[in-house]
Design an enzyme around this catalytic site. Structure first.
Site, PDB file in Angstrom:
ATOM      1  N   LYS A  82      -9.980   3.088  -7.291  1.00 25.22           N
ATOM      2  CA  LYS A  82      -8.561   3.125  -6.537  1.00 25.22           C
ATOM      3  C   LYS A  82      -7.852   1.975  -7.344  1.00 25.22           C
ATOM      4  CE  LYS A  82      -6.558   1.820  -2.077  1.00 25.22           C
ATOM      5  NZ  LYS A  82      -6.864   1.403  -0.822  1.00 25.22           N
ATOM      6  N   SER A 157      -5.001   4.544   3.113  1.00 26.24           N
ATOM      7  CA  SER A 157      -4.239   4.340   1.656  1.00 26.24           C
ATOM      8  C   SER A 157      -5.070   4.641   0.317  1.00 26.24           C
ATOM      9  CB  SER A 157      -4.125   2.722   1.512  1.00 26.24           C
ATOM     10  OG  SER A 157      -5.303   2.134   1.435  1.00 26.24           O
ATOM     11  N   SER A 181      -8.762   3.205   5.486  1.00 22.05           N
ATOM     12  CA  SER A 181      -8.096   3.538   4.295  1.00 22.05           C
ATOM     13  C   SER A 181      -9.375   4.315   3.509  1.00 22.05           C
ATOM     14  CB  SER A 181      -7.464   2.649   3.599  1.00 22.05           C
ATOM     15  OG  SER A 181      -6.257   2.287   3.881  1.00 22.05           O
TER      16      SER A 181
HETATM   17  N1  GLN Z   1      -3.317   2.499   7.470  1.00 16.33           N
HETATM   18  C1  GLN Z   1      -3.587   1.151   7.819  1.00 16.33           C
HETATM   19  C2  GLN Z   1      -2.503   0.369   7.577  1.00 16.33           C
HETATM   20  O1  GLN Z   1      -1.665   1.043   7.188  1.00 16.33           O
HETATM   21  C3  GLN Z   1      -5.036   0.852   7.122  1.00 16.33           C
HETATM   22  C4  GLN Z   1      -4.581   0.528   5.701  1.00 16.33           C
HETATM   23  C5  GLN Z   1      -6.078   0.616   5.055  1.00 16.33           C
HETATM   24  O2  GLN Z   1      -7.037   0.468   5.511  1.00 16.33           O
HETATM   25  N2  GLN Z   1      -6.078  -0.163   3.818  1.00 16.33           N
HETATM   26  O3  GLN Z   1      -2.797  -0.896   7.538  1.00 16.33           O
END
Ligand code: GLN
Length: 490
Positions: A82, A157, A181
């Site tokens: 990532k 994400s 994420s």
């Molecule tokens: N979707 C969640 C957020 O927007 C989690 C994101 C993540 O785990 N980085 O914060």
């Protein structure tokens, strides 16, 4: 194995084939680079592809092997990261305009460990900007797409990583999980994702979103593949004061453990309203698989679950607003042109460099931390966080693992939720409590929706008991065979 195309091999098969010199790292790397060329224009899973560098690394790994030495368990195996993990001299964007041409001066610990294990780095994967999002639509580099249906989001994400793994463009990737994420995109793309215990994997060189919640972990096509990568990246790191000095067990061995006698908790609050019928059916099937192997399902309650989302959306943004203060156009990253004076330079740099979701989080977080509101919001959220952690502690007194859906629905359409932050936030309702409690979680495929979209089951475990969730997930994977590489024309 010859009958199976290279891009569908498991990571463990690929590693063995290289080690036994049935195939060279160069051949594997070339095959996957070709696969990226074919698939990436459709799924936009990579922000940066490293063809020359990957081929050079592969050649070096082949030479080392010919000279009699494998570096480690991933020797010669092409993987990707990532774009949140710093890679020395290789652009690391975090999905943001503000870092769109940032070349880090050092490697993240995860990057270093992947390299020490002998892996070949194919590229850096697409993600929501600063890991804020559930769909990869907030990326400055455009949305990644779900390889099972390219009009749908791959989750987020770490959506680029999950899409890339599901499309067969790498044998595994490493993502990050602050509120879901790793697990949510793994679930929506039909692959396996592990969010380790907080402190299990070093955060050094992993660009910070919410430091008390962030954790790196593997995304792969099988549970044993994910276990192998977890074994490589886990461990204490002096450079991350929150990394914990607990020995790293043999995660791969854990995937072969029996689940006979295992007590599997089913939290009532996670099977309530808002859960898609096809997801419920698939998760019930996963439970059936465990029960058929001698595990026991136990209904439990995690009574503070309903407060998790609001707690997360105070603590996460509060930490983000502080972590993101460093992007000021002075030291590194994007800087606006032609500003008159320092204040104008900083405010225009941040105004132009950050996208809407990141700005929303910075504003919420700054507000929650401001004088007069700190106790009412941030202080209160920390207290509720303790209650959520206690819910899990009490539950784990009676069960070994907890089984839930990973996400309430299969993958939604690109554009469907992007203008409605609250609906978007709800897609992490089952994954967020785990981060607040710091416990490990995994998503494993357990079914398909009527329109052919993958569905994942989530298993949660006690602190530092990744082994139990790996064992249960591997059992589900063996009992419910599903395709792991998306069809070419999704
Ligand atoms: N979707 C969640 C957020 O927007 C989690 C994101 C993540 O785990 N980085 O914060």
């Amino acid at each position: 194995m010859a009958a199976i195309p290279v891009h569908e091999w498991t990571l463990l098969d690929a590693a063995r084939a290289v080690r036994e010199r049935e195939v060279s790292s160069r051949e594997l790397t070339r095959a996957l680079l070709e696969r990226i060329d074919r698939m990436n224009p459709r799924i936009n899973a990579y922000i940066t592809i490293l063809p020359e560098q990957a081929m050079r690394e592969a050649a070096a790994r082949d030479e080392e092997l010919a000279a009699g030495g494998a570096r480690g368990p991933l020797h010669g195996v092409p993987v990707a990261l990532k774009d949140i993990f710093c890679t020395k001299g290789i652009r690391t964007t975090c999905g943001s305009r503000i870092l769109h041409d940032f070349d880090p001066p050092y490697d993240a610990t995860v990057t270093g460990k992947i390299r020490e294990a002998g892996a070949v780095l194919l590229g850096k994967q697409n993600m929501d900007e600063f890991a804020m999002g559930s769909s990869t639509e907030t990326s400055w580099f455009g949305p990644a797409r779900n390889p099972w249906a390219t009009d749908r989001i791959p989750g987020g994400s770490s959506g680029g990583t999950a899409a890339a793994v599901a499309a067969g463009t790498c044998f595994a990737g490493v993502g990050t999980d602050t509120g879901g994420s790793i697990r949510q995109p793994a679930s929506l793309c039909g692959v396996v994702g592990v969010k380790p215990t907080y402190g299990r994997v070093s955060r050094y060189g992993m660009i910070a979103f919410a430091s008390s919640l962030d954790q790196g972990g593997p995304i792969a096509r099988t549970v044993p593949d994910a276990a192998a990568v977890l074994g490589v990246i886990a461990g204490h790191d002096r450079r991350d004061s929150t990394s914990v000095d607990v020995p790293v067990p043999d995660y791969l061995a854990a995937t072969g453990r029996s689940v006979k006698g295992m007590r599997v908790g089913l939290p009532r609050e996670y099977f309530a309203g808002g859960l898609d019928a096809s997801v419920r059916t698939a998760v019930e099937k996963a439970l059936g698989a465990l029960v058929s192997l001698g595990a026991e399902g136990v209904e439990i309650s995690l009574p503070h679950t309903e407060y998790a989302l609001s707690t997360y959306y105070i603590i996460g943004p509060a930490e983000a607003s502080s972590n993101l203060a460093r992007y000021d156009g002075v030291r590194y990253g994007y800087r606006t042109e032609g500003a008159k004076g320092l204040i104008e330079m900083m405010s225009r740099t941040r105004g132009e460099g950050f996208g809407a979701e990141v700005k929303r989080r910075i504003m919420i977080g700054t507000y929650a931390l401001s004088a007069g509101y700190y106790e009412a919001y941030y202080g209160k959220a920390q207290k509720v966080r303790t209650l959520l952690r206690r819910d899990f502690q009490e539950a784990f007194a009676g069960v070994d693992v907890i089984l839930t859906p990973t996400a309430p629905t299969p993958a939604f359409r690109i554009g469907e939720k992007v203008d409605d932050p609250l609906t978007m936030y709800l897609s992490d309702i089952y994954t967020i409590p785990c981060n607040l409690a710091g416990i490990p979680g995994i998503s494993v495929p357990c079914g398909m929706s009527p329109d052919g979209l993958p569905i994942g089951a989530q298993l949660l475990g006690r602190h530092f008991d990744e082994e139990a969730i790996l064992a249960a997930a591997a059992a589900i994977e063996r009992e419910i065979p599903l395709p792991r590489v998306a069809p070419e024309e999704g």
